[in-house]
Structures are given as C-alpha cells and as structure tokens.
Design a protein around this motif. Structure first.
Motif, PDB file in Angstrom:
ATOM      1  N   UNK A  91       0.827  -1.202   0.000  1.00 47.96           N
ATOM      2  CA  UNK A  91       0.000   0.000   0.000  1.00 47.96           C
ATOM      3  C   UNK A  91       0.864   1.257   0.000  1.00 47.96           C
ATOM      4  N   UNK A  92       1.879   1.247   0.834  1.00 51.51           N
ATOM      5  CA  UNK A  92       2.770   2.406   0.870  1.00 51.51           C
ATOM      6  C   UNK A  92       3.422   2.609  -0.491  1.00 51.51           C
ATOM      7  N   UNK A  93       3.794   1.504  -1.107  1.00 47.17           N
ATOM      8  CA  UNK A  93       4.417   1.575  -2.420  1.00 47.17           C
ATOM      9  C   UNK A  93       3.477   2.214  -3.428  1.00 47.17           C
ATOM     10  N   UNK A  94       2.206   1.897  -3.301  1.00 51.56           N
ATOM     11  CA  UNK A  94       1.224   2.494  -4.191  1.00 51.56           C
ATOM     12  C   UNK A  94       1.188   4.010  -4.058  1.00 51.56           C
ATOM     13  N   UNK A  95       1.259   4.454  -2.819  1.00 53.62           N
ATOM     14  CA  UNK A  95       1.243   5.898  -2.594  1.00 53.62           C
ATOM     15  C   UNK A  95       2.453   6.558  -3.251  1.00 53.62           C
ATOM     16  N   UNK A  96       3.612   5.973  -3.010  1.00 56.29           N
ATOM     17  CA  UNK A  96       4.818   6.563  -3.589  1.00 56.29           C
ATOM     18  C   UNK A  96       4.761   6.505  -5.108  1.00 56.29           C
ATOM     19  N   UNK A  97       4.104   5.485  -5.611  1.00 54.15           N
ATOM     20  CA  UNK A  97       3.969   5.369  -7.055  1.00 54.15           C
ATOM     21  C   UNK A  97       3.112   6.508  -7.603  1.00 54.15           C
ATOM     22  N   UNK A  98       2.055   6.842  -6.877  1.00 48.78           N
ATOM     23  CA  UNK A  98       1.197   7.949  -7.309  1.00 48.78           C
ATOM     24  C   UNK A  98       1.977   9.259  -7.293  1.00 48.78           C
ATOM     25  N   UNK A  99       2.965   9.331  -6.429  1.00 47.29           N
ATOM     26  CA  UNK A  99       3.784  10.544  -6.369  1.00 47.29           C
ATOM     27  C   UNK A  99       4.974  10.465  -7.316  1.00 47.29           C
ATOM     28  N   UNK A 100       5.026   9.419  -8.111  1.00 44.81           N
ATOM     29  CA  UNK A 100       6.107   9.272  -9.095  1.00 44.81           C
ATOM     30  C   UNK A 100       7.479   9.172  -8.434  1.00 44.81           C
ATOM     31  N   UNK A 101       7.505   8.705  -7.208  1.00 46.48           N
ATOM     32  CA  UNK A 101       8.812   8.570  -6.552  1.00 46.48           C
ATOM     33  C   UNK A 101       9.378   7.182  -6.783  1.00 46.48           C
ATOM     34  N   UNK A 102       8.526   6.233  -7.057  1.00 46.36           N
ATOM     35  CA  UNK A 102       8.971   4.897  -7.443  1.00 46.36           C
ATOM     36  C   UNK A 102       8.213   4.500  -8.699  1.00 46.36           C
ATOM     37  N   UNK A 103       8.761   3.565  -9.414  1.00 43.50           N
ATOM     38  CA  UNK A 103       8.137   3.123 -10.659  1.00 43.50           C
ATOM     39  C   UNK A 103       7.900   1.621 -10.593  1.00 43.50           C
ATOM     40  N   UNK A 104       6.664   1.232 -10.859  1.00 39.84           N
ATOM     41  CA  UNK A 104       6.320  -0.172 -10.807  1.00 39.84           C
ATOM     42  C   UNK A 104       5.770  -0.618 -12.148  1.00 39.84           C
ATOM     43  N   UNK A 105       6.030  -1.838 -12.492  1.00 39.79           N
ATOM     44  CA  UNK A 105       5.373  -2.453 -13.631  1.00 39.79           C
ATOM     45  C   UNK A 105       4.979  -3.860 -13.224  1.00 39.79           C
ATOM     46  N   UNK A 164      13.294   2.412  -7.422  1.00 39.09           N
ATOM     47  CA  UNK A 164      13.332   3.827  -7.056  1.00 39.09           C
ATOM     48  C   UNK A 164      13.295   4.662  -8.324  1.00 39.09           C
ATOM     49  N   UNK A 165      12.459   5.674  -8.318  1.00 36.98           N
ATOM     50  CA  UNK A 165      12.284   6.496  -9.509  1.00 36.98           C
ATOM     51  C   UNK A 165      13.401   7.506  -9.688  1.00 36.98           C
ATOM     52  N   UNK A 166      13.216   8.326 -10.677  1.00 37.71           N
ATOM     53  CA  UNK A 166      14.209   9.335 -11.015  1.00 37.71           C
ATOM     54  C   UNK A 166      14.078  10.511 -10.057  1.00 37.71           C
ATOM     55  N   UNK A 167      15.094  10.745  -9.257  1.00 41.01           N
ATOM     56  CA  UNK A 167      15.070  11.865  -8.325  1.00 41.01           C
ATOM     57  C   UNK A 167      16.096  12.918  -8.724  1.00 41.01           C
ATOM     58  N   UNK A 207      -0.422  18.027  -3.288  1.00 43.41           N
ATOM     59  CA  UNK A 207       0.242  17.112  -2.365  1.00 43.41           C
ATOM     60  C   UNK A 207       0.854  15.936  -3.102  1.00 43.41           C
ATOM     61  N   UNK A 208       0.209  15.523  -4.173  1.00 42.91           N
ATOM     62  CA  UNK A 208       0.712  14.360  -4.904  1.00 42.91           C
ATOM     63  C   UNK A 208       2.016  14.671  -5.620  1.00 42.91           C
ATOM     64  N   UNK A 209       2.427  15.909  -5.608  1.00 42.25           N
ATOM     65  CA  UNK A 209       3.705  16.252  -6.231  1.00 42.25           C
ATOM     66  C   UNK A 209       4.877  16.046  -5.278  1.00 42.25           C
ATOM     67  N   UNK A 210       4.574  15.706  -4.023  1.00 40.25           N
ATOM     68  CA  UNK A 210       5.647  15.460  -3.054  1.00 40.25           C
ATOM     69  C   UNK A 210       6.565  16.670  -2.938  1.00 40.25           C
ATOM     70  N   UNK A 211       5.946  17.829  -2.808  1.00 45.42           N
ATOM     71  CA  UNK A 211       6.732  19.058  -2.757  1.00 45.42           C
ATOM     72  C   UNK A 211       7.751  19.027  -1.624  1.00 45.42           C
ATOM     73  N   UNK A 212       7.324  18.496  -0.502  1.00 47.08           N
ATOM     74  CA  UNK A 212       8.237  18.480   0.650  1.00 47.08           C
ATOM     75  C   UNK A 212       9.514  17.719   0.321  1.00 47.08           C
ATOM     76  N   UNK A 213       9.365  16.566  -0.284  1.00 55.95           N
ATOM     77  CA  UNK A 213      10.538  15.777  -0.629  1.00 55.95           C
ATOM     78  C   UNK A 213      11.417  16.487  -1.645  1.00 55.95           C
ATOM     79  N   UNK A 214      10.815  17.027  -2.663  1.00 54.56           N
ATOM     80  CA  UNK A 214      11.611  17.678  -3.693  1.00 54.56           C
ATOM     81  C   UNK A 214      12.320  18.904  -3.161  1.00 54.56           C
TER      82      UNK A 214
END
Lengths: 223, 223
Positions: free
Chosen positions: B62-76, B83-86, B164-171
């Motif tokens: 579930x957590x992975x799904x959230x990060x996926x929505x924020x484009x921080x990880x990539x799943x197929x 880990x996505x492109x940071x 929020x889905x842009x993960x502004x805090x992280x970026x």
DNA sequence: GCTTGAGCGATGATCGATCGTCGGTTAACG
DNA sequence: CGTTAACCGACGATCGATCATCGCTCAAGC
C-alpha cells in the motif's frame, strides 16, 4: 474464488496481455460511477463488493485506493469507504485545476503541436462522427483524447499523471449525461484551439484554459 | 509478525490516534528517499522490505502504491518496483506543474489571504528562525507550509490533493540538500508574495508562479 | 424518560500462504 | 563456439483467514 468458470466477463477474449484483477475491478467501479449505479454517499463495503465480483478483498482494496486518489471515493480509517461527491459543485472544483494544468500543457506543447496538429484534428473528426451517431461514449472518448494529446505533447512526465488523476474522462461523461450540455457543439469548440496552435499563438494556453472553464456550470467557482 | 513486543518503534508513544502500518511504512520509505539511503533505479523488493520492517507484505504494498502515485517509485506488473528518477532533471518537470497549481491557488485565495496573511507571516518567521539555526529540516517544513497555506486558503478540495501528490516536501528537501541553493535567502524571497497578497495584486498568481520556477535549476524546462 | 456504557455485529487492517509469471541460468543442439 | 529452449529461483499478485476497531443497540442506572 472464481471457481472453475473462465473468468472472462470482460470484452477481451484471449488477449495476450492479461490485465491484473485490480485493474479490472477498477474499471468496473468506474463504470458503476459513470452509469450512476452508485449514488453519492453510498457505502462501499470491500468484502461485499469482492464477493459480488468473485474476487478477493485485496484487488478491490487496491482499486479503491486508485479511486481514492482520484477523489471519486472517500475513505477514512476503520470507517470504510463511500462514494464521493460527484455533484456539479465538485465538478466546479475539478475544472479550474484541470484548466490550469492544460494551460501549462498547451504552453509547453506549443512548438510541437504547431508543427503537427494532425492528431488533434483526428480527434475532432472523431468527435464529429460520434456526435452525428449520437454515441455519447465515443464522443467523450474522443473529446478527452483531444485534451490528452495536448498533455502528452507537453513532454512532461509529471504533468500527464497529475492530469489523469483528475479523472477527466469520468467528469466529462457526467457533465454530458447529467448536466446535458449541447452535445455536438463540442467538436466545433475545439477548432479555435487547433487554429491557435497553428499560428503559434502565445495565448493558446489561456485560450485553452478558458475553453475548459467554459465547460463548468459557472466559469469561476472559488471559496 | 511483530511477535509480542509493543510495536511502538515510532516516536509517538501512547498517542491516541494509532497510525496505520501502511502510513508508518510510507513515512519510513519517504525518509529513506530523502536521506539518500535509496539510490535511483535501485530495486525495492516488497517482501524483503516487509521483513526488514517487521510487517507483512500488504502494508508495504500500500505504501508503495502511494509513492507510485507521487512518481517517486516506478512499478510495472510482475516486474517489481524500483526507485524512480530523483534527479534535477525530474525536478525540472515537477516544478512547472507545481507552479501552475500554485498560481491558480494564489488567484483563488487572493481575497482570503489579502484579508489575513498572518499565517503566511508566521511561516516566513519560522523559516527565518530555522535558517538562523541552520536547521534544514525545519526550514523545509516551514517553507513548504507557507505554500501549503496558500493551497489551503484556495478552498478547492481538488487542488490541494493534486498539489500534495507532487511530493513538494521531498523535492524541496532534495533541492536544498543536493543542489544546495542559498539557504536563508528563502525567507526573504517570500516577502514580496505576502506583499502582493496585501495589496490585492491581481498578478499575485503569476508572481508566485515565477517565484517557484526560480527554484528550478532552469526556469523553463520543456520537451 | 433520558443518559450512559457494555455487548454485538459489521467491517477495515493485516497477516501468512499460494499461484503464476518473469528473468536469468544452464544444458542440449547445431 | 554460438544459439536456443527447458529449468529454476525470485517475486509480484491474489487469496482466505484472523485481529482490532467502529457504530449501533439495548438495557441498567439516575
């Protein structure tokens, strides 16, 4: 579950790329929302839905998460999930956001689409045909595809997913079937945008933004 | 799992609102990304991570799904998550979207914030203190809170989640710790925005948009 | 009669296990 | 020695079951 019957209740018989169950569940749920089988505020019980669809709780849960990200359902811990607000009031909140994103998309994709707007033209043509055939579904599909093409041409890997998370397709469908705006006007409405791209109008972004806000019951809905 | 020990490895000892496991996992993963413990492209194996954290596969998923929505990880499907492109390159794609959303937010929230910009001032004050104390974390927190306040004041239930889905805090964190922009300049940069709200400047939206684009390595990154 | 709290059913959260697929490896074949 | 196809381990997807919590009901107490 799904005892022994071939679980191909979808239209794709024997396609090579089997879609995950959660994806199938998501589509069914979206369809239920579009068709109005689910009323706003109605409770969605994970296990009950899972039983009805003949799957387990997990894929239903995953699909629910997706819809939650699109604000189509609302969940709170230990209190369950219920159908979200699909009223025109909510639509008035979706469209400004959508319009802002598409404005950016238009500005970013201006050079590319000015060079080759053929894809856009194909979709307006599709809209025209769908309108002539009074096929609302197809009309929505082409209309959304038109806008999605602009997003795609923007070449921003963040912009497109953000836009997709707005569930534009669903809202467009609701807008057409519930609020019942003039139908086949849509195809014509898109012509000026293509023209703006063609002449490399730097205001194409704002034009598109206003075009979208024009879809909302009230052009500006704030506070 | 988590045999018999009270599973309070978090900092919240005895808080009344127990946070779901998936939420805790999500925070840990975000922290790992921010701290650079996870490198771009690195494989994230659900079960291994679950074992390390002492939980089951489900909350990790579930957590992975959230990060996926924020484009921080990539799943197929069937191929796992990585880990996505940071990189700053991706950041250049995030910021235009963020800027567009915040422009809209500023325009929508103009009347409200012109009336009472005290919240914004509190956050700039917090930024100043954090900068003086050289507390990067606190500085990011206040800086993001400043912008989030504008989003909230816009009163659009769709706009805030999209942002929020842009993960502004992280970026923002990555931008400050990796690209290393001038630190305490930030507090001062926000003053003109407050001023614009105060004088009800109709261009406050564009001002904020440019303010954000100024954070990106290159103001405009398209195509 | 109204309030309040224990009891109960419903339901989300989490778990451990199984199924099917993917990618790499190895071994047979040319 | 290079190519190809069967094999195998790893892993995501899904499942069925259990646990803990929430909201409601109903009866005891004031």
């Amino acid at each position: 579950m799904n005892g022994e019957a071939p679980h191909n209740n979808a239209e794709s018989t024997g396609n090579l790329t089997r879609t995950p169950l959660s994806e199938q569940v998501r589509r069914i749920m979206l369809d239920n929302l579009v068709r109005g089988r689910w009323q706003a505020g109605q409770r969605i019980v994970e296990r009950r839905l899972a039983t009805e669809l003949g799957v387990s709780q997990a894929p239903v849960r995953e699909a629910l998460r997706d819809l939650q990200a699109m604000r189509l359902v609302e969940s709170s811990p230990h209190r369950g999930t219920r159908v979200g607000d699909l009223s025109p009031r909510r639509l008035c909140q979706v469209y400004p956001v959508r319009a802002a994103l598409e404005r950016l998309a238009a500005e970013l994709s201006l050079p590319r689409l000015a060079e080759d707007p053929s894809r856009l033209e194909e979709h307006t043509e599709g809209m025209r045909r769908a309108a002539a055939a009074e096929d609302v579904d197809a009309q929505v599909r082409h209309g959304v595809a038109f806008h999605r093409e602009i997003l795609r041409a923007a070449g921003n890997a963040v912009l497109l997913p953000s836009w997709e998370s707005l569930a534009v397709e669903l809202w467009t469908h609701l807008s057409l079937t519930r609020v019942r705006t003039g139908l086949h006007e849509n195809a014509r409405d898109h012509e000026p945008i293509i023209e703006a791209f063609r002449r490399r109008d730097p205001d194409v972004g704002r034009l598109l933004q206003l075009h979208i806000l024009g879809y909302a019951p009230q052009p500006i809905g704030a506070s």
